[in-house]
Design a protein around this motif. Structure first.
Motif, PDB file in Angstrom:
ATOM      1  N   ILE A  22       0.837  -1.203   0.000  1.00 23.89           N
ATOM      2  CA  ILE A  22       0.000   0.000   0.000  1.00 23.89           C
ATOM      3  C   ILE A  22       0.871   1.252   0.000  1.00 23.89           C
ATOM      4  CG2 ILE A  22      -1.635   1.362   1.376  1.00 23.89           C
ATOM      5  CD1 ILE A  22      -2.808  -1.410   2.273  1.00 23.89           C
ATOM      6  N   ASP A  23       1.924   1.259   0.831  1.00 24.31           N
ATOM      7  CA  ASP A  23       2.813   2.424   0.875  1.00 24.31           C
ATOM      8  C   ASP A  23       3.548   2.624  -0.444  1.00 24.31           C
ATOM      9  OD1 ASP A  23       2.260   3.454   3.430  1.00 24.31           O
ATOM     10  OD2 ASP A  23       3.539   1.940   4.373  1.00 24.31           O
ATOM     11  N   ARG A  24       3.955   1.545  -1.093  1.00 20.39           N
ATOM     12  CA  ARG A  24       4.617   1.657  -2.402  1.00 20.39           C
ATOM     13  C   ARG A  24       3.651   2.235  -3.443  1.00 20.39           C
ATOM     14  NH1 ARG A  24       7.464  -2.708  -0.211  1.00 20.39           N
ATOM     15  NH2 ARG A  24       9.669  -2.763  -0.776  1.00 20.39           N
ATOM     16  N   MET A  25       2.420   1.759  -3.430  1.00 22.63           N
ATOM     17  CA  MET A  25       1.416   2.267  -4.371  1.00 22.63           C
ATOM     18  C   MET A  25       1.120   3.739  -4.101  1.00 22.63           C
ATOM     19  SD  MET A  25      -1.205  -0.978  -4.507  1.00 22.63           S
ATOM     20  CE  MET A  25      -2.473   0.006  -5.282  1.00 22.63           C
ATOM     21  N   ARG A  26       1.000   4.090  -2.822  1.00 25.52           N
ATOM     22  CA  ARG A  26       0.724   5.487  -2.455  1.00 25.52           C
ATOM     23  C   ARG A  26       1.879   6.384  -2.892  1.00 25.52           C
ATOM     24  NH1 ARG A  26      -0.082   5.112   2.849  1.00 25.52           N
ATOM     25  NH2 ARG A  26      -2.305   4.851   2.593  1.00 25.52           N
ATOM     26  N   LEU A  27       3.108   5.934  -2.688  1.00 26.58           N
ATOM     27  CA  LEU A  27       4.277   6.715  -3.074  1.00 26.58           C
ATOM     28  C   LEU A  27       4.287   6.947  -4.582  1.00 26.58           C
ATOM     29  CD1 LEU A  27       7.830   6.328  -1.693  1.00 26.58           C
ATOM     30  CD2 LEU A  27       7.467   6.661  -4.117  1.00 26.58           C
ATOM     31  N   ALA A  28       4.065   5.898  -5.348  1.00 36.69           N
ATOM     32  CA  ALA A  28       4.064   6.026  -6.810  1.00 36.69           C
ATOM     33  C   ALA A  28       2.949   6.949  -7.296  1.00 36.69           C
ATOM     34  CB  ALA A  28       3.922   4.655  -7.452  1.00 36.69           C
ATOM     35  N   ALA A  29       1.764   6.803  -6.735  1.00 39.23           N
ATOM     36  CA  ALA A  29       0.629   7.647  -7.138  1.00 39.23           C
ATOM     37  C   ALA A  29       0.871   9.100  -6.760  1.00 39.23           C
ATOM     38  CB  ALA A  29      -0.662   7.140  -6.496  1.00 39.23           C
ATOM     39  N   ALA A  30       1.392   9.322  -5.555  1.00 38.64           N
ATOM     40  CA  ALA A  30       1.640  10.690  -5.102  1.00 38.64           C
ATOM     41  C   ALA A  30       2.729  11.355  -5.934  1.00 38.64           C
ATOM     42  CB  ALA A  30       2.024  10.688  -3.620  1.00 38.64           C
ATOM     43  N   ALA A  31       3.790  10.607  -6.256  1.00 45.74           N
ATOM     44  CA  ALA A  31       4.858  11.164  -7.089  1.00 45.74           C
ATOM     45  C   ALA A  31       4.322  11.524  -8.470  1.00 45.74           C
ATOM     46  CB  ALA A  31       6.022  10.176  -7.197  1.00 45.74           C
ATOM     47  N   GLY A  32       3.505  10.661  -9.032  1.00 41.57           N
ATOM     48  CA  GLY A  32       2.915  10.928 -10.342  1.00 41.57           C
ATOM     49  C   GLY A  32       1.982  12.124 -10.341  1.00 41.57           C
ATOM     50  N   ALA A  33       1.318  12.330  -9.198  1.00 41.25           N
ATOM     51  CA  ALA A  33       0.383  13.456  -9.082  1.00 41.25           C
ATOM     52  C   ALA A  33       1.073  14.740  -8.645  1.00 41.25           C
ATOM     53  CB  ALA A  33      -0.724  13.098  -8.084  1.00 41.25           C
ATOM     54  N   GLY A  34       2.367  14.653  -8.315  1.00 41.76           N
ATOM     55  CA  GLY A  34       3.096  15.844  -7.869  1.00 41.76           C
ATOM     56  C   GLY A  34       2.835  16.212  -6.419  1.00 41.76           C
ATOM     57  N   ASP A  35       2.322  15.267  -5.631  1.00 40.44           N
ATOM     58  CA  ASP A  35       2.031  15.497  -4.206  1.00 40.44           C
ATOM     59  C   ASP A  35       3.283  15.174  -3.395  1.00 40.44           C
ATOM     60  OD1 ASP A  35       1.161  15.534  -1.578  1.00 40.44           O
ATOM     61  OD2 ASP A  35      -0.651  14.358  -1.961  1.00 40.44           O
ATOM     62  N   LEU A  36       4.128  16.168  -3.221  1.00 39.13           N
ATOM     63  CA  LEU A  36       5.425  15.976  -2.596  1.00 39.13           C
ATOM     64  C   LEU A  36       5.311  15.516  -1.143  1.00 39.13           C
ATOM     65  CD1 LEU A  36       8.486  16.148  -2.825  1.00 39.13           C
ATOM     66  CD2 LEU A  36       8.317  18.588  -2.276  1.00 39.13           C
ATOM     67  N   ASP A  37       4.412  16.113  -0.371  1.00 36.89           N
ATOM     68  CA  ASP A  37       4.290  15.754   1.044  1.00 36.89           C
ATOM     69  C   ASP A  37       3.902  14.285   1.237  1.00 36.89           C
ATOM     70  OD1 ASP A  37       4.999  18.314   1.868  1.00 36.89           O
ATOM     71  OD2 ASP A  37       2.927  19.009   1.873  1.00 36.89           O
ATOM     72  N   THR A  38       2.938  13.799   0.457  1.00 30.76           N
ATOM     73  CA  THR A  38       2.523  12.400   0.559  1.00 30.76           C
ATOM     74  C   THR A  38       3.629  11.474   0.064  1.00 30.76           C
ATOM     75  OG1 THR A  38       0.213  13.019   0.295  1.00 30.76           O
ATOM     76  CG2 THR A  38       0.758  10.716  -0.109  1.00 30.76           C
ATOM     77  N   THR A  39       4.345  11.887  -0.965  1.00 30.40           N
ATOM     78  CA  THR A  39       5.459  11.095  -1.470  1.00 30.40           C
ATOM     79  C   THR A  39       6.505  10.905  -0.384  1.00 30.40           C
ATOM     80  OG1 THR A  39       5.103  11.973  -3.705  1.00 30.40           O
ATOM     81  CG2 THR A  39       7.228  10.943  -3.274  1.00 30.40           C
ATOM     82  N   ILE A  40       6.866  11.981   0.282  1.00 31.97           N
ATOM     83  CA  ILE A  40       7.873  11.920   1.349  1.00 31.97           C
ATOM     84  C   ILE A  40       7.381  11.083   2.523  1.00 31.97           C
ATOM     85  CG2 ILE A  40       9.082  13.300   3.094  1.00 31.97           C
ATOM     86  CD1 ILE A  40       9.272  15.531   0.938  1.00 31.97           C
ATOM     87  N   LYS A  41       6.144  11.296   2.927  1.00 31.91           N
ATOM     88  CA  LYS A  41       5.593  10.531   4.048  1.00 31.91           C
ATOM     89  C   LYS A  41       5.592   9.033   3.750  1.00 31.91           C
ATOM     90  CE  LYS A  41       1.434   9.980   6.824  1.00 31.91           C
ATOM     91  NZ  LYS A  41       0.024  10.291   6.961  1.00 31.91           N
ATOM     92  N   SER A  42       5.195   8.670   2.543  1.00 32.26           N
ATOM     93  CA  SER A  42       5.159   7.258   2.161  1.00 32.26           C
ATOM     94  C   SER A  42       6.562   6.660   2.145  1.00 32.26           C
ATOM     95  CB  SER A  42       4.508   7.085   0.796  1.00 32.26           C
ATOM     96  OG  SER A  42       3.166   7.499   0.845  1.00 32.26           O
ATOM     97  N   PHE A  43       7.527   7.415   1.623  1.00 32.33           N
ATOM     98  CA  PHE A  43       8.902   6.927   1.614  1.00 32.33           C
ATOM     99  C   PHE A  43       9.417   6.724   3.031  1.00 32.33           C
ATOM    100  CE2 PHE A  43      13.400   7.831   2.158  1.00 32.33           C
ATOM    101  CZ  PHE A  43      13.941   6.776   1.439  1.00 32.33           C
ATOM    102  N   THR A  45       7.784   6.117   5.727  1.00 32.70           N
ATOM    103  CA  THR A  45       7.127   4.952   6.322  1.00 32.70           C
ATOM    104  C   THR A  45       7.773   3.667   5.812  1.00 32.70           C
ATOM    105  OG1 THR A  45       5.020   6.143   6.510  1.00 32.70           O
ATOM    106  CG2 THR A  45       4.926   3.739   6.590  1.00 32.70           C
ATOM    107  N   LEU A  46       7.992   3.586   4.509  1.00 28.92           N
ATOM    108  CA  LEU A  46       8.646   2.415   3.921  1.00 28.92           C
ATOM    109  C   LEU A  46      10.063   2.245   4.450  1.00 28.92           C
ATOM    110  CD1 LEU A  46       7.634   2.536   0.165  1.00 28.92           C
ATOM    111  CD2 LEU A  46       7.289   0.621   1.710  1.00 28.92           C
ATOM    112  N   ASN A  47      10.801   3.328   4.509  1.00 30.05           N
ATOM    113  CA  ASN A  47      12.186   3.271   4.950  1.00 30.05           C
ATOM    114  C   ASN A  47      12.281   2.813   6.405  1.00 30.05           C
ATOM    115  OD1 ASN A  47      14.967   3.598   4.403  1.00 30.05           O
ATOM    116  ND2 ASN A  47      14.944   5.578   5.430  1.00 30.05           N
ATOM    117  N   ALA A  48      11.371   3.291   7.238  1.00 26.07           N
ATOM    118  CA  ALA A  48      11.361   2.918   8.654  1.00 26.07           C
ATOM    119  C   ALA A  48      10.994   1.449   8.849  1.00 26.07           C
ATOM    120  CB  ALA A  48      10.391   3.810   9.419  1.00 26.07           C
ATOM    121  N   SER A  49      10.272   0.878   7.900  1.00 25.96           N
ATOM    122  CA  SER A  49       9.861  -0.524   8.017  1.00 25.96           C
ATOM    123  C   SER A  49      11.029  -1.481   7.843  1.00 25.96           C
ATOM    124  CB  SER A  49       8.772  -0.859   6.994  1.00 25.96           C
ATOM    125  OG  SER A  49       9.326  -0.981   5.687  1.00 25.96           O
ATOM    126  N   GLY A  50      12.110  -1.010   7.234  1.00 33.10           N
ATOM    127  CA  GLY A  50      13.265  -1.854   6.992  1.00 33.10           C
ATOM    128  C   GLY A  50      13.080  -2.820   5.837  1.00 33.10           C
TER     129      GLY A  50
END
Length: 83
Positions: A22-43, A45-50
């Motif tokens: 879900i986080d990977r999909m959200r990151l890709a969708a947000a990046a494509g839509a130009g939503d920088l804040d959601t892109t960063i938040k999703s990344f 979250t993913l990065n913290a998951s290890g």
């Protein structure tokens, strides 16, 4: 993007793999839509998951930097490009 939000809001537990997908999909969708804040938040979250490999992490960092640049936020583009 809206579907990812609906799935995230469901009651009940999700496996780590489901949350990661879900986080990977959200990151890709947000990046494509130009939503920088959601892109960063999703990344973050993913990065913290290890669950990110080094190559995948680099790819996402490039995506965030590019999204910031296209959003004309050159300060964040530089910051994320240097990470």
């Amino acid at each position: 993007m809206i579907k990812a939000q609906k799935v995230q809001g469901r009651r009940g537990g999700k496996t780590a793999q489901e949350s990661s997908t879900i986080d990977r999909m959200r990151l890709a969708a947000a990046a494509g839509a130009g939503d920088l804040d959601t892109t960063i938040k999703s990344f973050e979250t993913l990065n913290a998951s290890g669950r990110l490999g080094q190559a995948e992490k680099l790819s996402y960092l490039e995506s965030i930097s590019g999204t910031a640049f296209r959003s004309r936020d050159h300060g964040k583009a530089k910051l994320w490009g240097q990470r």
